[in-house]
Design a protein around this motif. Structure first.
Motif, short mmCIF file in Angstrom:
data_model
loop_
_atom_site.label_atom_id
_atom_site.label_comp_id
_atom_site.label_asym_id
_atom_site.label_seq_id
_atom_site.Cartn_x
_atom_site.Cartn_y
_atom_site.Cartn_z
N GLN A 292 0.85 -1.19 0.00
CA GLN A 292 0.00 0.00 0.00
C GLN A 292 0.88 1.24 0.00
N GLY A 293 0.35 2.33 -0.55
CA GLY A 293 1.03 3.63 -0.47
C GLY A 293 2.26 3.72 -1.34
N GLY A 294 3.02 4.77 -1.13
CA GLY A 294 4.22 4.98 -1.90
C GLY A 294 4.93 6.25 -1.46
N PRO A 295 6.00 6.63 -2.09
CA PRO A 295 6.67 5.88 -3.16
C PRO A 295 7.35 4.60 -2.64
N ILE A 296 7.22 3.55 -3.44
CA ILE A 296 7.93 2.30 -3.17
C ILE A 296 9.09 2.22 -4.15
N VAL A 297 10.29 2.11 -3.61
CA VAL A 297 11.47 2.04 -4.47
C VAL A 297 11.67 0.60 -4.93
N VAL A 316 14.27 -5.75 -15.16
CA VAL A 316 13.38 -5.23 -14.11
C VAL A 316 12.33 -4.29 -14.72
N LEU A 317 12.79 -3.36 -15.56
CA LEU A 317 11.84 -2.44 -16.21
C LEU A 317 10.85 -3.23 -17.07
N GLY A 318 11.36 -4.26 -17.76
CA GLY A 318 10.48 -5.11 -18.56
C GLY A 318 9.44 -5.80 -17.70
N GLY A 319 9.85 -6.27 -16.52
CA GLY A 319 8.91 -6.91 -15.60
C GLY A 319 7.83 -5.94 -15.13
N ILE A 320 8.24 -4.68 -14.89
CA ILE A 320 7.29 -3.64 -14.46
C ILE A 320 6.27 -3.37 -15.58
N LEU A 321 6.80 -3.26 -16.82
CA LEU A 321 5.90 -3.01 -17.96
C LEU A 321 4.98 -4.20 -18.19
N ASP A 322 5.53 -5.41 -18.12
CA ASP A 322 4.72 -6.62 -18.34
C ASP A 322 3.60 -6.74 -17.31
N ALA A 323 3.91 -6.34 -16.08
CA ALA A 323 2.92 -6.47 -15.01
C ALA A 323 1.87 -5.37 -15.08
N GLY A 324 2.07 -4.39 -15.98
CA GLY A 324 1.10 -3.30 -16.11
C GLY A 324 1.09 -2.37 -14.91
N MET A 325 2.23 -2.30 -14.19
CA MET A 325 2.26 -1.43 -13.01
C MET A 325 2.12 0.03 -13.45
N GLU A 326 1.40 0.82 -12.63
CA GLU A 326 1.11 2.20 -13.00
C GLU A 326 1.72 3.18 -12.02
N ASP A 327 1.80 4.43 -12.50
CA ASP A 327 2.31 5.52 -11.65
C ASP A 327 3.75 5.23 -11.22
N MET A 432 11.05 15.29 -13.59
CA MET A 432 10.40 14.15 -12.93
C MET A 432 10.32 14.42 -11.43
N ASP A 433 9.25 13.95 -10.80
CA ASP A 433 9.09 14.14 -9.36
C ASP A 433 8.82 12.79 -8.69
N PRO A 434 9.88 12.11 -8.26
CA PRO A 434 9.69 10.78 -7.68
C PRO A 434 8.81 10.78 -6.42
N ALA A 435 8.79 11.91 -5.71
CA ALA A 435 8.00 11.96 -4.46
C ALA A 435 6.51 11.75 -4.74
N LYS A 436 6.07 12.07 -5.97
CA LYS A 436 4.64 11.98 -6.28
C LYS A 436 4.27 10.65 -6.91
N LYS A 437 5.25 9.77 -7.08
CA LYS A 437 4.98 8.50 -7.77
C LYS A 437 4.69 7.38 -6.77
N ARG A 438 3.91 6.39 -7.24
CA ARG A 438 3.67 5.23 -6.38
C ARG A 438 4.91 4.33 -6.37
#
Ligand SMILES: [Zn+2]
Length: 494
Positions: A292-297, A316-327, A432-438
C-alpha cells in the motif's frame, strides 16, 4: 610550502564491458580538468579534493593541480588514460613539492596494472622519496599492500552512501600538514581479512558496517589520527578484492596495529551478516504490487552504473511493464541511440523504439536484449546538473543528452552517460518528481539513499540482470586470493 593536489578516481568492475578511456574521466568534456580548472571545479564542493584545496589555502601553501579525473565505474582503465593522468601527476611532483594530496578511489584496475593506485604511489615515491603523501580513498577500496606501504596517511570514507567525502579529505590531509609543521609523526598500520562483504549488505546505515564505522570514528576520538575500515569492492577479480583496514596514529605503530586488527576482527565476526540472499524477480514484483502507499522504491541492483553496470539491462523495467504497473518513474536507462531517436522525433512526439539492451556482457555470457517501448517524448535536455547533496554536494554532473519517455504508466529517464540516481537534482533536470509517484525504479544499490532515502515508504530489491549481479555464482573468479569468505565458506584468517 608547495603541495601537489590531484584527483584520479575509478572503481573498476573487471566484469564490466563498459570501456574506460580518458574521456570518461572528463565530466563530459574533452579532457579531465587541469590547473586552474581544477580549482574552479572543486573549490567549495563536498569532495575530498575540495577539502585539500581548503587545507592548502588555510596553510598558506602554494598548490599545483596537475589533473582531476573522476570516471563512473566501468571496466579496466585504458593504459593511455592511466599514463596520461599518472604522467601529469608525476611531472608536477618531479618539479618539487613538500607534500602530495591525492583524491583516489582505491579500486582502480588498468589494462596493465591490477593496483592502479599502488603503481601511482610507487612512481611518486621514486621521484619524491621523502615527500609525505596523503591519500583519501573510497570505502570500496581494494587495498593492495603497495598503497599502504607508499602512502604516509590514508583515510577512507566512513559512510555508505558516501556523505563524508569532504571530511575524509580533511582526515587524510591534516596529519600530513601537521607532519610538515613538526606537529605529528604519522604511523600507519594496515591489514586484511579474507572476506568479500556483499555490496547490498555494506551500507553504513545498517549493521554490521554501521557499528564498525562507529568504532573507527571512536578510535579517532581515542588518539588515532584516522581510522578506516574498507568494505572493499567484490566485482573485481584481483588478488586484494575485499575488506581491509588502515589506521594512522601519532607515532604509535603498536596502537595503530591494535586498532586496525580490532576493526578487522569486528568485520570478520560479522561475516555472516555481510551475506546477501537473492529473491527471484517475479516474487519481488508481486510483493511490490501488494504493498500500500508509496513511493515504493524498486531497486534494480544488478545493473547499478556506480558499480560498473551497463545501466541498460531491461529485465526489471520489462517486468514492471509486463505487469502493467502504473504511476511509475524509472531512473535510468543509459542509451544514447534511444535519446537520439527521441530527439529526432521531438518533444511531444509519439515513438516506438528499441530501448536499452545495447551492450553485451561477455564476462557473464549475457547478450544485451532491447525492449520495444512505445510512449510520448517528454522533456529533452542536455543532462547537466549540479548535485544538491548531501552526496558530493556542488559537483557538476553530466548525464549527456537526455530525454523522458512516458508510456502513460511509466516515465522512463533515458540518458547518455552513466550517472547513479543519488541526487534529487537529476530528476528535477528531467522534470520528474519521484515523491509523487507510487513506484520509483532505480538502477542503484545503496547510494540512492543519500538523496532519496527519506521519501521512500518501502524498498523492494529486484534481481534483474547485469554485471553487478548480486549472485556471486554468476561471476567467474580466478585472480582473487583464495580461500575467501563466502566463496569459500571455510575460509579463515591466516
Ligand atoms: Zn564507494
Amino acid at each position: 610550502m608547495r603541495v601537489v593536489i590531484a584527483q584520479m578516481k575509478h572503481e573498476t568492475n573487471t566484469f564490466s564491458p563498459v570501456p574506460t578511456p580518458l574521456a570518461r574521466f572528463a565530466h563530459g568534456r574533452a579532457a579531465p580538468y587541469q590547473g586552474a580548472e581544477v580549482y574552479e571545479a572543486f573549490k567549495g564542493t563536498g569532495t575530498a579534493i575540495g577539502a585539500f584545496i581548503d587545507l592548502a589555502e588555510r596553510a598558506g601553501a602554494q598548490a599545483e593541480f596537475p589533473i582531476a579525473g573522476n570516471a563512473a565505474p566501468s571496466g579496466p582503465v585504458e593504459d593511455a588514460a592511466y599514463e596520461t593522468m599518472a604522467g601529469r601527476i608525476l611531472e608536477a611532483v618531479t618539479r618539487g613539492c613538500d607534500a602530495v594530496l591525492l583524491d583516489l578511489h582505491g579500486a582502480m584496475v588498468t589494462q596493465s596494472f591490477e593496483d592502479g593506485e599502488g603503481e601511482l604511489l610507487r612512481r611518486i615515491r621514486q621521484v619524491a622519496p621523502q615527500a609525505p603523501i596523503a591519500v583519501a580513498l573510497d570505502m570500496h577500496t581494494n587495498l593492495f599492500p603497495a598503497m599502504a606501504q607508499h602512502a604516509t596517511v590514508i583515510a577512507g570514507y566512513q559512510t555508505y552512501p558516501h556523505l563524508d567525502m569532504y571530511e575524509t579529505g580533511l582526515r587524510a590531509g591534516r596529519p600530513v600538514l601537521a607532519l610538515l609543521e613538526g606537529k605529528a609523526r604519522p604511523a600507519l598500520a594496515f591489514g586484511h581479512r579474507p572476506m568479500l562483504p556483499h555490496v547490498m549488505r555494506q551500507s553504513s546505515l545498517d549493521a554490521p558496517n554501521r557499528d564498525i564505522q562507529a568504532r573507527a570514528r571512536n578510535m579517532e576520538k581515542d588518539g588515532a589520527l584516522c581510522a578506516s575500515f574498507f568494505v572493499g569492492f567484490p566485482h573485481a577479480d584481483i588478488p586484494y578484492a575485499g575488506s581491509s583496514a588502515v589506521v594512522v596514529t601519532d607515532g604509535d605503530p603498536q596502537k595503530a596495529r591494535r586498532f586496525s586488527d580490532e576493526l578487522l576482527d569486528m568485520a570478520w565476526r560479522a561475516r555472516e551478516q555481510f551475506i546477501y540472499r537473492v529473491d527471484p524477480l517475479e516474487r519481488s514484483l508481486a510483493r511490490a504490487r501488494q504493498m500500500q502507499g508509496g513511493p515504493i522504491v524498486l531497486l534494480d541492483h544488478y545493473d547499478n552504473c556506480a558499480s560498473g553496470g551497463t545501466m541498460d539491462t531491461m529485465a526489471v523495467l520489462g517486468g514492471i511493464l509486463d505487469a502493467g504497473m502504473e504511476d511509475v518513474c524509472a531512473f535510468a536507462v543509459c542509451d544514447s541511440q534511444a535519446v537520439e531517436q527521441m530527439k529526432r522525433a521531438g518533444e511531444g512526439a509519439r515513438v516506438t523504439i528499441p530501448l536499452g539492451g545495447k551492450t553485451e556482457m561477455p564476462a557473464l555470457g549475457l547478450k544485451g536484449v532491447p525492449r520495444t517501448v512505445a510512449g510520448n517524448v517528454r522533456r529533452i535536455c542536455n543532462g547537466l546538473y549540479r548535485n544538491e547533496g548531501p552526496m558530493a554536494r556542488g559537483e557538476l554532473m553530466d548525464m549527456g543528452p537526455s530525454a523522458v519517455l512516458d508510456t502513460g504508466k511509466v516515465e522512463i529517464a533515458v540518458i547518455s552517460r552513466h550517472v547513479e540516481p543519488h541526487d534529487i537534482a537529476a530528476f528535477r533536470t528531467l522534470g520528474m518528481d519521484p515523491a509523487k509517484k507510487r513506484y520509483v525504479m532505480l538502477k542503484s544499490r545503496v547510494h540512492w539513499r543519500a538523496g532519496l532515502g527519506k521519501l521512500a515508504k518501502a524498498v523492494v530489491e529486484c534481481a534483474g540482470t547485469g554485471v553487478c549481479t548480486s549472485d556471486y555464482s554468476q561471476l567467474k573468479f580466478s585472480r582473487v586470493r583464495r580461500p575467501i569468505f563466502p566463496l569459500d565458506p571455510d575460509a579463515h584468517p591466516a
